[in-house]
Design a protein around this motif. Structure first.
Motif, PDB file in Angstrom:
ATOM      1  N   CYS A 138       0.847  -1.191   0.000  1.00 49.00           N
ATOM      2  CA  CYS A 138       0.000   0.000   0.000  1.00 49.00           C
ATOM      3  C   CYS A 138       0.884   1.242   0.000  1.00 49.00           C
ATOM      4  CB  CYS A 138      -0.915   0.005   1.224  1.00 49.00           C
ATOM      5  SG  CYS A 138      -1.930  -1.480   1.400  1.00 49.00           S
ATOM      6  N   PHE A 139       0.317   2.345  -0.453  1.00 50.34           N
ATOM      7  CA  PHE A 139       1.093   3.576  -0.552  1.00 50.34           C
ATOM      8  C   PHE A 139       0.904   4.452   0.686  1.00 50.34           C
ATOM      9  CE2 PHE A 139       0.513   3.230  -5.407  1.00 50.34           C
ATOM     10  CZ  PHE A 139       1.626   2.406  -5.492  1.00 50.34           C
ATOM     11  N   ILE A 140       1.945   5.214   0.990  1.00 45.78           N
ATOM     12  CA  ILE A 140       1.899   6.186   2.080  1.00 45.78           C
ATOM     13  C   ILE A 140       0.826   7.241   1.797  1.00 45.78           C
ATOM     14  CG2 ILE A 140       3.214   8.145   3.002  1.00 45.78           C
ATOM     15  CD1 ILE A 140       5.633   6.383   3.069  1.00 45.78           C
ATOM     16  N   ASN A 141       0.115   7.639   2.856  1.00 43.50           N
ATOM     17  CA  ASN A 141      -0.944   8.662   2.805  1.00 43.50           C
ATOM     18  C   ASN A 141      -2.150   8.238   1.972  1.00 43.50           C
ATOM     19  OD1 ASN A 141       0.500  10.462   4.442  1.00 43.50           O
ATOM     20  ND2 ASN A 141       1.608  11.293   2.674  1.00 43.50           N
ATOM     21  N   GLU A 142      -2.149   7.030   1.496  1.00 43.61           N
ATOM     22  CA  GLU A 142      -3.287   6.532   0.722  1.00 43.61           C
ATOM     23  C   GLU A 142      -4.336   5.965   1.674  1.00 43.61           C
ATOM     24  OE1 GLU A 142      -3.704   3.644  -3.120  1.00 43.61           O
ATOM     25  OE2 GLU A 142      -2.478   2.909  -1.459  1.00 43.61           O
ATOM     26  N   PRO A 143      -5.613   6.308   1.492  1.00 44.17           N
ATOM     27  CA  PRO A 143      -6.648   5.710   2.344  1.00 44.17           C
ATOM     28  C   PRO A 143      -6.706   4.196   2.130  1.00 44.17           C
ATOM     29  CG  PRO A 143      -7.498   7.611   1.134  1.00 44.17           C
ATOM     30  CD  PRO A 143      -6.171   7.274   0.530  1.00 44.17           C
ATOM     31  N   ILE A 144      -6.572   3.444   3.210  1.00 49.86           N
ATOM     32  CA  ILE A 144      -6.603   1.983   3.144  1.00 49.86           C
ATOM     33  C   ILE A 144      -7.863   1.510   3.859  1.00 49.86           C
ATOM     34  CG2 ILE A 144      -5.414  -0.148   3.748  1.00 49.86           C
ATOM     35  CD1 ILE A 144      -2.809   1.482   3.818  1.00 49.86           C
ATOM     36  N   ASN A 145      -8.727   0.835   3.144  1.00 50.61           N
ATOM     37  CA  ASN A 145      -9.982   0.343   3.706  1.00 50.61           C
ATOM     38  C   ASN A 145      -9.805  -1.086   4.210  1.00 50.61           C
ATOM     39  OD1 ASN A 145     -11.803   2.640   2.995  1.00 50.61           O
ATOM     40  ND2 ASN A 145     -11.153   2.094   0.930  1.00 50.61           N
ATOM     41  N   ILE A 146     -10.092  -1.286   5.488  1.00 52.00           N
ATOM     42  CA  ILE A 146      -9.991  -2.604   6.112  1.00 52.00           C
ATOM     43  C   ILE A 146     -11.382  -3.235   6.158  1.00 52.00           C
ATOM     44  CG2 ILE A 146      -9.254  -3.891   8.137  1.00 52.00           C
ATOM     45  CD1 ILE A 146      -6.977  -2.394   6.843  1.00 52.00           C
ATOM     46  N   SER A 147     -11.490  -4.443   5.657  1.00 51.46           N
ATOM     47  CA  SER A 147     -12.777  -5.149   5.707  1.00 51.46           C
ATOM     48  C   SER A 147     -12.555  -6.584   6.156  1.00 51.46           C
ATOM     49  CB  SER A 147     -13.464  -5.129   4.336  1.00 51.46           C
ATOM     50  OG  SER A 147     -12.687  -5.815   3.374  1.00 51.46           O
ATOM     51  N   PHE A 148     -13.515  -7.105   6.908  1.00 53.56           N
ATOM     52  CA  PHE A 148     -13.446  -8.505   7.337  1.00 53.56           C
ATOM     53  C   PHE A 148     -14.860  -9.015   7.577  1.00 53.56           C
ATOM     54  CE2 PHE A 148     -12.645  -5.668  10.920  1.00 53.56           C
ATOM     55  CZ  PHE A 148     -13.591  -6.052  11.852  1.00 53.56           C
ATOM     56  N   ASP A 149     -15.005 -10.326   7.491  1.00 50.21           N
ATOM     57  CA  ASP A 149     -16.328 -10.928   7.635  1.00 50.21           C
ATOM     58  C   ASP A 149     -16.174 -12.360   8.130  1.00 50.21           C
ATOM     59  OD1 ASP A 149     -19.173 -11.008   7.408  1.00 50.21           O
ATOM     60  OD2 ASP A 149     -18.956 -12.183   5.577  1.00 50.21           O
ATOM     61  N   ALA A 150     -17.163 -12.823   8.884  1.00 50.39           N
ATOM     62  CA  ALA A 150     -17.149 -14.192   9.402  1.00 50.39           C
ATOM     63  C   ALA A 150     -18.537 -14.796   9.246  1.00 50.39           C
ATOM     64  CB  ALA A 150     -16.732 -14.212  10.868  1.00 50.39           C
ATOM     65  N   THR A 151     -18.586 -16.072   8.876  1.00 52.22           N
ATOM     66  CA  THR A 151     -19.852 -16.797   8.752  1.00 52.22           C
ATOM     67  C   THR A 151     -19.720 -18.162   9.414  1.00 52.22           C
ATOM     68  OG1 THR A 151     -19.204 -17.680   6.580  1.00 52.22           O
ATOM     69  CG2 THR A 151     -20.499 -15.646   6.598  1.00 52.22           C
ATOM     70  N   ASP A 152     -20.824 -18.623   9.984  1.00 53.08           N
ATOM     71  CA  ASP A 152     -20.875 -19.956  10.578  1.00 53.08           C
ATOM     72  C   ASP A 152     -22.312 -20.445  10.454  1.00 53.08           C
ATOM     73  OD1 ASP A 152     -19.117 -21.715  12.862  1.00 53.08           O
ATOM     74  OD2 ASP A 152     -21.276 -22.010  12.831  1.00 53.08           O
ATOM     75  N   THR A 153     -22.513 -21.482   9.657  1.00 51.71           N
ATOM     76  CA  THR A 153     -23.866 -21.943   9.350  1.00 51.71           C
ATOM     77  C   THR A 153     -24.391 -22.962  10.349  1.00 51.71           C
ATOM     78  OG1 THR A 153     -22.960 -23.662   7.890  1.00 51.71           O
ATOM     79  CG2 THR A 153     -23.511 -21.539   6.890  1.00 51.71           C
ATOM     80  N   ILE A 154     -23.607 -23.317  11.360  1.00 48.89           N
ATOM     81  CA  ILE A 154     -24.047 -24.355  12.299  1.00 48.89           C
ATOM     82  C   ILE A 154     -24.468 -23.723  13.629  1.00 48.89           C
ATOM     83  CG2 ILE A 154     -23.434 -26.515  13.434  1.00 48.89           C
ATOM     84  CD1 ILE A 154     -21.435 -27.007  11.198  1.00 48.89           C
ATOM     85  N   SER A 155     -23.512 -23.339  14.451  1.00 49.48           N
ATOM     86  CA  SER A 155     -23.873 -22.738  15.743  1.00 49.48           C
ATOM     87  C   SER A 155     -23.980 -21.226  15.664  1.00 49.48           C
ATOM     88  CB  SER A 155     -22.852 -23.131  16.812  1.00 49.48           C
ATOM     89  OG  SER A 155     -21.562 -22.638  16.490  1.00 49.48           O
ATOM     90  N   GLY A 156     -23.424 -20.625  14.604  1.00 43.13           N
ATOM     91  CA  GLY A 156     -23.505 -19.181  14.436  1.00 43.13           C
ATOM     92  C   GLY A 156     -22.299 -18.459  15.004  1.00 43.13           C
ATOM     93  N   VAL A 157     -21.998 -17.302  14.425  1.00 44.38           N
ATOM     94  CA  VAL A 157     -20.867 -16.489  14.882  1.00 44.38           C
ATOM     95  C   VAL A 157     -21.216 -15.836  16.211  1.00 44.38           C
ATOM     96  CG1 VAL A 157     -19.434 -14.486  14.373  1.00 44.38           C
ATOM     97  CG2 VAL A 157     -20.050 -16.077  12.544  1.00 44.38           C
ATOM     98  N   CYS A 158     -20.298 -15.928  17.153  1.00 47.40           N
ATOM     99  CA  CYS A 158     -20.508 -15.332  18.474  1.00 47.40           C
ATOM    100  C   CYS A 158     -19.789 -13.992  18.595  1.00 47.40           C
ATOM    101  CB  CYS A 158     -20.035 -16.297  19.560  1.00 47.40           C
ATOM    102  SG  CYS A 158     -20.317 -15.705  21.241  1.00 47.40           S
ATOM    103  N   SER A 159     -18.528 -13.941  18.156  1.00 46.38           N
ATOM    104  CA  SER A 159     -17.773 -12.692  18.264  1.00 46.38           C
ATOM    105  C   SER A 159     -16.712 -12.629  17.176  1.00 46.38           C
ATOM    106  CB  SER A 159     -17.107 -12.573  19.639  1.00 46.38           C
ATOM    107  OG  SER A 159     -16.142 -13.600  19.814  1.00 46.38           O
ATOM    108  N   THR A 160     -16.436 -11.409  16.702  1.00 48.86           N
ATOM    109  CA  THR A 160     -15.384 -11.164  15.718  1.00 48.86           C
ATOM    110  C   THR A 160     -14.639  -9.898  16.122  1.00 48.86           C
ATOM    111  OG1 THR A 160     -16.765 -12.123  13.970  1.00 48.86           O
ATOM    112  CG2 THR A 160     -14.840 -10.872  13.275  1.00 48.86           C
ATOM    113  N   THR A 161     -13.314  -9.984  16.179  1.00 51.51           N
ATOM    114  CA  THR A 161     -12.497  -8.826  16.539  1.00 51.51           C
ATOM    115  C   THR A 161     -11.362  -8.680  15.537  1.00 51.51           C
ATOM    116  OG1 THR A 161     -11.098 -10.165  17.999  1.00 51.51           O
ATOM    117  CG2 THR A 161     -13.006  -9.072  18.996  1.00 51.51           C
ATOM    118  N   ALA A 162     -10.839  -7.457  15.414  1.00 46.84           N
ATOM    119  CA  ALA A 162      -9.731  -7.203  14.495  1.00 46.84           C
ATOM    120  C   ALA A 162      -8.816  -6.142  15.087  1.00 46.84           C
ATOM    121  CB  ALA A 162     -10.255  -6.755  13.134  1.00 46.84           C
TER     122      ALA A 162
END
Length: 345
Positions: A156-180
């Protein structure tokens, strides 16, 4: 006078009596003589048939015996063992699936399920159905993390806006918590970051589902300058790789410009240019006279003259790697910013 005495009992394979034979014994006869014994053999016999009307009982045992995850979930796939208290056949089904004859312990599938089971003994007595509720989730959540924009890998470049994205899925018991976090600092999904100095950074995203299965993902990215090679001899392919094709002379000029993520020219005197053929290396740092890397802010360019007489391994027909580094002072690590291919003809 006399009495009925049981003299023989027939058992089934489980040891339960299903028939008895009684002999009427006349108390006036005694077995103390052959004559009385022969008389007693003439006494009547009575056969009693015992019918089985009792239903069997089936027990279920699970390994592990209790949920080993959180919130009543099994994170280890449980083994189910069914056992009846008498001979016959045992049947089971999972949810509304087909009924199956039980033969050996089986693994409960992932998800929330109801296991129904019962037994029928050899006399045809059927047990009332029993049920077992199990929640199984042995799989961690699916996790994705990304940062945009990126240039040639996680760069990534200096002074460039950097967009952070993340996602979690769980089809059985379900997502409880997500941290970054980025470099240990908590961030939110969709958060935008900017960095004013070159450096290496680490994005860590962690997630846990309701059953307690945890997963994490680490992305390491580099923030630096945008290096662009100048002159008609420099061409760039679709992947961003630069080829500098120039004729061999006693002096080979290399020109490039350095900008931040918003397009401003950057003058950084920690610049270091390294030319290598894999066996030999020539390194050049900032200076005001040749053979050093000079910076001309007015023309917004960096200029290096390479004198081939000092490097006899630089020959016509050769192909070389040119690497540009910045950093190494004020707490900024030395970071590779660009790699180009130099071809002499």
């Amino acid at each position: 006078s006399g009495a009925w005495d049981r003299i023989i009992s027939f058992d089934d394979s489980s040891g339960r009596p299903n028939a008895n034979i009684y002999w009427y014994s006349d108390t006036t006869n005694s077995y103390q003589s052959i004559e009385n014994l022969s008389k007693s053999l003439l006494n009547p016999l009575q056969v009693e048939l015992i019918t089985d009307s009792e239903a069997p009982s089936t027990s279920a045992s699970i390994t592990p015996p209790a949920p080993d995850g959180k919130n009543g979930w099994y994170t280890t796939e449980p083994q189910v063992l069914l056992s009846a208290n008498e001979p016959g056949a045992t049947y089971f089904k999972i949810d509304n699936g087909a009924e199956t004859v039980y033969s050996a312990a089986f693994t409960a599938p992932e998800g929330t399920h109801t296991i129904t089971y019962y037994s029928v003994d050899t006399a045809g007595n059927k047990e009332h159905e029993k049920t077992l509720q199990l929640k199984v989730d042995s799989s961690p959540p699916e996790l994705s993390a990304d940062l945009l924009p990126k240039h040639q890998g996680n760069y990534c470049f200096i002074n460039e806006p950097i967009n952070i994205s993340f996602d979690a899925t769980d089809t059985i018991s379900g997502v409880c918590s997500t941290t970054a976090t980025v470099d240990g600092r908590p961030i939110l999904d969709g958060e935008q970051l900017r960095f004013s100095k070159p450096g290496e950074h680490t994005l860590i995203v962690a997630c846990e589902d309701a059953a307690g299965n945890a997963v994490s993902k680490t992305e390491t990215f580099v923030v630096g300058y945008e290096v662009a090679w100048l002159g008609s001899s420099a061409t760039e392919d679709d992947a961003g790789n630069t080829l500098i094709s120039t004729k061999w002379y006693s002096s080979i000029p290399l020109r490039f410009t350095v900008r931040d993520g918003v397009g401003y020219f950057v003058e950084d005197r920690t610049v270091r240019v390294v030319i290598s053929d894999g066996s030999n290396t020539a390194a050049f740092t900032y200076g005001k006279t040749s053979p050093t890397v000079r910076i001309n802010p007015c023309d917004e360019k960096y200029l290096l003259y390479v004198y081939t007489k000092n490097y006899p391994w630089l020959t016509a027909g050769g192909t070389y790697t040119v690497s540009v580094y910045f950093g190494g002072s004020d707490g900024v690590p030395v970071i590779l910013h660009d790699v180009a291919t130099l071809k002499l003809y």
